[in-house]
Motif scaffolding. Sequence first.
Motif, mmCIF file in Angstrom:
data_model
loop_
_atom_site.group_PDB
_atom_site.id
_atom_site.type_symbol
_atom_site.label_atom_id
_atom_site.label_comp_id
_atom_site.label_asym_id
_atom_site.label_seq_id
_atom_site.Cartn_x
_atom_site.Cartn_y
_atom_site.Cartn_z
ATOM 1 N N LEU A 63 0.832 -1.200 0.000
ATOM 2 C CA LEU A 63 0.000 0.000 0.000
ATOM 3 C C LEU A 63 0.874 1.261 0.000
ATOM 4 O O LEU A 63 0.559 2.252 -0.662
ATOM 5 C CB LEU A 63 -0.917 -0.001 1.224
ATOM 6 N N SER A 64 1.987 1.202 0.729
ATOM 7 C CA SER A 64 2.895 2.351 0.791
ATOM 8 C C SER A 64 3.557 2.626 -0.554
ATOM 9 O O SER A 64 4.016 3.749 -0.803
ATOM 10 C CB SER A 64 3.975 2.120 1.841
ATOM 11 N N SER A 65 3.629 1.608 -1.410
ATOM 12 C CA SER A 65 4.290 1.762 -2.705
ATOM 13 C C SER A 65 3.385 2.374 -3.772
ATOM 14 O O SER A 65 3.851 2.729 -4.854
ATOM 15 C CB SER A 65 4.790 0.396 -3.199
ATOM 16 N N LEU A 66 2.081 2.495 -3.488
ATOM 17 C CA LEU A 66 1.147 3.024 -4.478
ATOM 18 C C LEU A 66 1.388 4.522 -4.694
ATOM 19 O O LEU A 66 1.842 5.229 -3.793
ATOM 20 C CB LEU A 66 -0.288 2.798 -4.010
ATOM 21 N N PRO A 67 1.039 5.020 -5.886
ATOM 22 C CA PRO A 67 1.188 6.464 -6.128
ATOM 23 C C PRO A 67 0.330 7.257 -5.147
ATOM 24 O O PRO A 67 -0.790 6.868 -4.830
ATOM 25 C CB PRO A 67 0.667 6.630 -7.562
ATOM 26 N N THR A 68 0.856 8.368 -4.666
ATOM 27 C CA THR A 68 0.075 9.218 -3.765
ATOM 28 C C THR A 68 -0.547 10.401 -4.500
ATOM 29 O O THR A 68 -1.332 11.137 -3.905
ATOM 30 C CB THR A 68 0.947 9.727 -2.613
ATOM 31 N N ASP A 69 -0.222 10.573 -5.766
ATOM 32 C CA ASP A 69 -0.923 11.541 -6.597
ATOM 33 C C ASP A 69 -2.266 10.921 -6.985
ATOM 34 O O ASP A 69 -2.295 9.821 -7.555
ATOM 35 C CB ASP A 69 -0.114 11.864 -7.854
ATOM 36 N N PRO A 70 -3.391 11.565 -6.666
ATOM 37 C CA PRO A 70 -4.706 10.941 -6.894
ATOM 38 C C PRO A 70 -4.954 10.521 -8.333
ATOM 39 O O PRO A 70 -5.524 9.459 -8.584
ATOM 40 C CB PRO A 70 -5.699 12.030 -6.457
ATOM 41 N N GLU A 71 -4.536 11.341 -9.291
ATOM 42 C CA GLU A 71 -4.774 11.005 -10.695
ATOM 43 C C GLU A 71 -3.941 9.803 -11.125
ATOM 44 O O GLU A 71 -4.435 8.906 -11.815
ATOM 45 C CB GLU A 71 -4.470 12.218 -11.580
ATOM 46 N N LYS A 72 -2.679 9.772 -10.711
ATOM 47 C CA LYS A 72 -1.833 8.627 -11.042
ATOM 48 C C LYS A 72 -2.342 7.360 -10.363
ATOM 49 O O LYS A 72 -2.322 6.270 -10.948
ATOM 50 C CB LYS A 72 -0.383 8.908 -10.632
ATOM 51 N N LEU A 73 -2.802 7.487 -9.119
ATOM 52 C CA LEU A 73 -3.343 6.337 -8.403
ATOM 53 C C LEU A 73 -4.602 5.819 -9.092
ATOM 54 O O LEU A 73 -4.779 4.604 -9.247
ATOM 55 C CB LEU A 73 -3.653 6.712 -6.956
ATOM 56 N N LEU A 74 -5.474 6.708 -9.521
ATOM 57 C CA LEU A 74 -6.698 6.278 -10.190
ATOM 58 C C LEU A 74 -6.374 5.595 -11.513
ATOM 59 O O LEU A 74 -6.999 4.590 -11.873
ATOM 60 C CB LEU A 74 -7.616 7.475 -10.415
ATOM 61 N N THR A 75 -5.410 6.119 -12.245
ATOM 62 C CA THR A 75 -4.972 5.480 -13.481
ATOM 63 C C THR A 75 -4.487 4.062 -13.205
ATOM 64 O O THR A 75 -4.815 3.117 -13.929
ATOM 65 C CB THR A 75 -3.849 6.305 -14.143
ATOM 66 N N TYR A 76 -3.708 3.909 -12.146
ATOM 67 C CA TYR A 76 -3.209 2.583 -11.754
ATOM 68 C C TYR A 76 -4.364 1.642 -11.427
ATOM 69 O O TYR A 76 -4.391 0.485 -11.857
ATOM 70 C CB TYR A 76 -2.278 2.731 -10.557
ATOM 71 N N LEU A 77 -5.345 2.134 -10.666
ATOM 72 C CA LEU A 77 -6.473 1.292 -10.258
ATOM 73 C C LEU A 77 -7.330 0.882 -11.444
ATOM 74 O O LEU A 77 -7.798 -0.261 -11.521
ATOM 75 C CB LEU A 77 -7.315 2.025 -9.218
ATOM 76 N N TYR A 78 -7.542 1.789 -12.395
ATOM 77 C CA TYR A 78 -8.304 1.428 -13.587
ATOM 78 C C TYR A 78 -7.562 0.369 -14.404
ATOM 79 O O TYR A 78 -8.179 -0.492 -15.029
ATOM 80 C CB TYR A 78 -8.581 2.663 -14.442
ATOM 81 N N ALA A 79 -6.237 0.428 -14.409
ATOM 82 C CA ALA A 79 -5.449 -0.552 -15.149
ATOM 83 C C ALA A 79 -5.430 -1.908 -14.474
ATOM 84 O O ALA A 79 -5.452 -2.949 -15.132
ATOM 85 C CB ALA A 79 -4.013 -0.035 -15.322
ATOM 86 N N LYS A 80 -5.404 -1.909 -13.139
ATOM 87 C CA LYS A 80 -5.206 -3.154 -12.403
ATOM 88 C C LYS A 80 -6.498 -3.833 -11.954
ATOM 89 O O LYS A 80 -6.484 -5.033 -11.658
ATOM 90 C CB LYS A 80 -4.333 -2.884 -11.168
#
Length: 351
Positions: A202-219
Amino acid sequence: MKDKAPTASPRSRGDREELARLLPAPAETRLPQERHLHHKERLLNRIDNDRAGRSRPQPRRMPRFVVPVTALALACAVAAGITLTGHDRDGVSAQRDTVVNMRPAAALLDQISAAAGERDAPVVRDDQFVYTRKKAREVDLTSGTAVIGPLKDYEKWLSQEPGPLRKQGLIRTDGEAADLNAELGDTEGTPAGMNRPTYSWLSSLPTDPEKLLTYLYAKTPRFEERERDQAVFEQIGYLLGGVMPPDTAAALYRAAARIPGVTDAPKIQDAIGREGIGIVREDTRYGIRTAWVFDREDLTFLGSTSTLTRRTPYGGPGTVLSSSAETGHGVVDEAGQRPAEVTTQGAGRES
């Protein structure tokens, strides 16, 4: 370091589903969130079948929870290697932020995010276990009608080793213990990631909301005919609660504010009757409303609920499909051990 679980082929997914159909049902080894997804699969099957006028249920590409090596909560292959932008993520334009900032839900999530980011960051070693305590009600659909079950006590110990692990930890349901085993198909064990969210991951996830959302949509796994925005909203809900890095929690809430269709609920209760404020999204295709409940005073995550919003074969509007209440969490050295000091959820008392 982000989760690098390999993408499963369509054939392997089919093999998993066939194996799941053949194997007997196991003892309960997961928290209600995963069992709720199982019941939701059956419910969505039934709604689809009735719409199409078919008398026999047809299989959907959704997780099944009938295999001894754990539920396939979210263990279908992730869409590894996909890069999304604000323009190509399901047609959401780059102007979304302006619209988001005008929504009441966005303002509330901003407050929740700010509160989460100010909390102390715990120290969690890879050789320890994260302990979570909750109460939940589950729905039984076997009769053809949704029947909400009794309130049950759950305690979970999740290993923080990066893995992959064949044994993820331990769970107790009303005092009865069972192992948390690797996800179906993970023959070498399940690594830390979306299906086994360790503190370090969890600590390794992006902390920028837009980058995090992009990651979540991909994964987030894709399922045929499943509303994409709802799937990502529920994936975020799966990660909430427990021992969470403050920066990650703050980013998750701000990412959720960017999902189309997210609204607020001024008055809502968790499974034990604690009243709070809610963040809500409705799956408009199936008429299922998922809500996250937060304490009014300190804005901590209390639990979640899922209800029907329209008439279905299993019930009418307001029918409860699941309800949970997180009551405490902590960090321990061994599975089965309770923390000397448990962090309780919410500023008020349990009802």
